[in-house]
Design a protein around this motif. Structure first.
Motif, mmCIF file in Angstrom:
data_model
loop_
_atom_site.group_PDB
_atom_site.id
_atom_site.type_symbol
_atom_site.label_atom_id
_atom_site.label_comp_id
_atom_site.label_asym_id
_atom_site.label_seq_id
_atom_site.Cartn_x
_atom_site.Cartn_y
_atom_site.Cartn_z
ATOM 1 N N VAL A 66 1.017 -1.189 0.033
ATOM 2 C CA VAL A 66 0.002 0.010 -0.121
ATOM 3 C C VAL A 66 0.805 1.202 -0.096
ATOM 4 O O VAL A 66 1.576 1.358 0.874
ATOM 5 N N PRO A 67 0.602 2.205 -0.871
ATOM 6 C CA PRO A 67 1.594 3.274 -1.114
ATOM 7 C C PRO A 67 0.942 4.619 -0.299
ATOM 8 O O PRO A 67 -0.168 4.729 -0.103
ATOM 9 N N THR A 127 -7.537 0.860 5.405
ATOM 10 C CA THR A 127 -7.124 0.006 4.594
ATOM 11 C C THR A 127 -7.566 -1.557 4.816
ATOM 12 O O THR A 127 -7.871 -2.360 4.036
ATOM 13 N N MET A 128 -7.114 -1.677 6.116
ATOM 14 C CA MET A 128 -7.185 -3.105 6.720
ATOM 15 C C MET A 128 -8.848 -3.542 6.752
ATOM 16 O O MET A 128 -9.035 -4.645 6.055
ATOM 17 N N ILE A 164 -9.457 -4.544 3.081
ATOM 18 C CA ILE A 164 -9.077 -5.671 2.698
ATOM 19 C C ILE A 164 -10.097 -7.045 3.185
ATOM 20 O O ILE A 164 -10.493 -7.742 2.483
ATOM 21 N N ASP A 165 -10.592 -6.608 4.692
ATOM 22 C CA ASP A 165 -11.335 -7.626 4.993
ATOM 23 C C ASP A 165 -12.611 -7.526 4.269
ATOM 24 O O ASP A 165 -13.247 -8.708 3.974
ATOM 25 N N HIS A 166 -13.250 -6.429 3.913
ATOM 26 C CA HIS A 166 -14.319 -6.478 3.032
ATOM 27 C C HIS A 166 -14.197 -7.167 1.761
ATOM 28 O O HIS A 166 -15.162 -7.763 1.296
ATOM 29 N N ALA A 167 -13.042 -6.935 1.244
ATOM 30 C CA ALA A 167 -13.010 -7.668 -0.241
ATOM 31 C C ALA A 167 -13.021 -9.092 0.047
ATOM 32 O O ALA A 167 -13.463 -9.886 -0.770
ATOM 33 N N PHE A 190 1.540 -4.480 9.761
ATOM 34 C CA PHE A 190 2.065 -4.953 8.454
ATOM 35 C C PHE A 190 3.164 -5.928 8.499
ATOM 36 O O PHE A 190 3.954 -6.028 9.579
ATOM 37 N N ASP A 191 3.267 -6.919 7.781
ATOM 38 C CA ASP A 191 4.283 -8.054 7.535
ATOM 39 C C ASP A 191 5.482 -7.466 7.139
ATOM 40 O O ASP A 191 6.747 -8.266 7.440
ATOM 41 N N PHE A 192 5.465 -6.617 6.141
ATOM 42 C CA PHE A 192 6.708 -5.958 5.760
ATOM 43 C C PHE A 192 6.765 -4.818 5.251
ATOM 44 O O PHE A 192 5.540 -4.078 5.055
ATOM 45 N N LEU A 193 7.862 -3.836 5.212
ATOM 46 C CA LEU A 193 7.786 -2.382 4.756
ATOM 47 C C LEU A 193 8.661 -2.495 3.760
ATOM 48 O O LEU A 193 9.757 -3.151 3.237
#
Ligand code: PEP
Ligand code: MG
Length: 600
Positions: free
Chosen positions: A414-415, A426-427, A430-433, A469-472
């Motif tokens: 995510v930018p 945003t989270m 994503i859950d909604h999607a 987040f898992d990574f940056l």
């Protein structure tokens, strides 16, 4: 006469070719090469249009009421005269015959040539006739737009390709061509990827403007910010583009040509040498394994990524799927197919898909850009802000990415995040999607979630980011822009755009250190990752994952193979504390000490 124009070096190498000028004032004019067999037909098309306009003007003249101002009749006379102008007629014929330009392009080109002559005229009355010429040319162009071209704008089957600006190139042309323009949008630049230009130069742009980034991905010599190049260079001039020095040499003498021809061959030899590293794993002298990933703009770019030995895609700039389509956004199925293609193209290697990042210097289309001109788009509705402002659009993209994840390893990036609220929204999206896909019974796969660190506020809130987040992934292009308040696309402040500024390095260093300390993945995906002068420093700061255009991978790998990461970490700490880090990172570029005054 030979002269040079200076700009910013954005993509390495030397290109030598004839100038193809794309006048920005006529961006909507179709530009393509016609098949040589259809040149006569194309000339006829131009003539028919000119005659039609002449008839139209004559009719207007005849229908003028008797009390119409005398000036109006005189003006129409002037227009008729200009239509018959020998230089205009023969010029159009010349460009179609000699260079196979389509009629519109030939007319626009000849107009630019005559218009410049008008500009140089002493006599004010004559100088002002340029406006009349412009009107006449506009009329002809309008006529041609309304009348469908009988000529299919291609060379031999499949040879020509239409570009989003309408520019189409013919693979059969054997003279190398270099593109000179005032500006090129990133979307148009992307189209040039499929073309045969040997190099390009623009008047505007900074080193990390998106136009420059796409040029680098094409791996052709390029110079941006060359101020008045498109004014000084004329159609068909021979031009050397020196992408290493950021210089254009126009109408070079035989000696200069020979020298640059030599440099060009040296560059090719260097590339061949680097190619031998393709299958060598990227490991430092002291055994540190480094991940070299690719930045891509389109699914087809995975071919280049795999060829360059990338071990995955670290940044898929998905916005290129959205641009240059007059606001008509790709639907879920189209996006799913594109992401799936990228995933399958990497044959099991991970693909990091960044959600759409339009706005700023990546307008959806040209109109969008014009509308934005009175704002400060870099600080406006861009990237995640744009996505969160349009939930249906964002959900569509998220569903498409999740579905593509059923076909291989996908990371969702995510930018431009800065705020906790944005992260939580945003989270939730994503859950909604996911829930929507569950309800429909549509298959989808797991994704690792990543955030870009490209706003100083984000780099200073790492705890918050690492919670979710898992990574940056550090987007140094924007991180530099926002830390230093320098528009990355503005050539007038390009000298202040400094990747080695202590503040920038501190933010990058802290982000890497914090992720390493917490065992979270971290990579750099801005242009800094592909800049060989920064490789040693990034290694020293603990970075083990670099994402860059495939064309940069081998050169960066060469640096890694020569590096001792342990020793570099001691040195990197000194660089971070230095007043002038650039002097340590790249001693050759350090300024000379100021001369001792004569009276000292
Ligand atoms: C960056 O900002 O460094 C980045 C990789 O994103 P983009 O260049 O697309 O803005
Ligand atoms: Mg960015």
């Amino acid at each position: 006469m030979t002269f040079s124009v200076h700009g910013l070096a954005v993509s390495r190498g030397i290109a030598i070719g004839r100038a193809v000028l794309v006048a920005s004032s006529r961006a909507d004019v179709a530009h393509y090469f016609v098949d040589p067999a259809r040149v006569v037909e194309e000339i006829t098309r131009a003539r028919v249009a000119r005659n039609a306009v002449a008839e139209e003007i004559t009719r207007l003249q005849q229908e003028l009421p008797p009390d119409a101002p005398h000036e109006l009749a005189a003006l129409l006379d002037v227009h008729l005269m200009l239509l018959q102008d020998e230089q205009l007629i023969s010029g159009v014929k010349h460009w179609i015959t000699e260079r196979h330009y389509n009629a519109e392009w030939a007319l626009a080109t000849q107009y630019e040539i005559i218009a410049r002559q008008f500009d140089d005229m002493e006599d004010e009355y004559l100088r002002e006739r340029k406006a009349d010429l412009e009107q006449v040319v506009e009329r002809i162009l309008r006529y041609m737009k309304g009348v469908a071209s009988p000529v299919q704008p291609v060379g031999p089957a499949g040879a020509g390709r239409k570009l989003s600006q309408g520019l189409l190139l013919d693979d059969t042309m054997d003279v190398p061509l270099v593109l000179i323009a005032h500006d090129i949008s990133p979307a148009d630049m992307l189209q040039f990827k499929k073309s045969l230009f040997a190099g390009f130069a623009t008047d505007v742009g900074g080193k990390t403007s998106h136009t420059a980034i796409v040029a680098r991905s094409m791996d052709i010599p390029a110079v941006v910010g060359a101020r008045s190049a498109s004014q000084l260079i004329e159609q068909d001039d021979w031009v050397i583009i020196d992408g290493d020095a950021g210089v254009l040499i126009v109408d070079p003498s035989p000696i200069i040509l020979a020298e640059y021809g030599f440099k060009q061959r040296q560059g090719e030899l260097e590339r061949e040498r680097l190619n031998r590293l393709k299958h060598t794993p990227a490991v430092t002298i002291d055994g540190q394994r480094v991940e070299l990933l690719a930045n891509i703009e389109m699914p087809e770019d995975t071919v280049g990524a795999v060829n360059a030995g990338a071990v995955g895609v670290g940044l898929f700039r998905s916005e290129f799927l959205f641009m240059g389509r007059s606001g008509d956004l790709p639907d879920e199925e189209e996006q799913y197919q594109a992401y799936r293609k990228a995933v399958e193209g990497m044959h099991g290697l991970p693909v990091t898909i960044r959600t759409v990042d339009v706005g700023s210097d990546k307008p959806l289309d040209r109109i969008d850009k014009a509308q934005d001109s009175h704002l400060n788009p870099a600080l406006g509705l861009r990237a995640i802000r744009w996505s969160l402002a349009d939930p249906p659009m964002f959900l569509t993209q998220l569903r498409a990415i999740l579905r593509a994840a059923a076909h291989g390893q996908v990371n969702l990036l995510v930018p431009m995040l800065a705020h906790g609220t944005e992260i939580r929204q945003t989270m939730a999206m994503i859950d909604h999607a996911r829930a929507t896909l569950d309800n429909k019974g549509t298959p989808y796969g797991p994704v690792r979630l990543g955030a870009m660190i490209e706003i100083p506020a984000a780099a200073l809130s790492l705890k918050l980011f690492l919670k979710y987040f898992d990574f940056l992934s550090i987007g140094t292009n924007d991180l530099i822009q926002y830390t230093l308040a320098i528009d990355r696309a503005d050539e007038s402040v390009a000298h202040l755009y400094d990747p080695c500024h202590p503040a920038v390095l501190r933010l990058v260093a802290d982000t890497i250190a914090e992720c390493n300390a917490q065992g979270k993945g971290v990579s750099v995906c801005g242009e800094m990752a592909g800049d060989v002068s920064m490789t040693r420093l990034l290694l020293g700061l603990g970075l083990r994952s670099f994402s860059m255009h495939p064309s940069r991978i081998l050169a960066v790998k060469q640096q890694i193979l020569r590096a001792d990461a342990g020793k570099l970490s001691v040195w990197a700490a000194q660089v971070l504390d230095a007043e002038d880090p650039a002097a340590l990172i790249n001693p050759a570029s350090a300024p000379m000490p100021s001369p001792v005054p004569a009276n000292a």
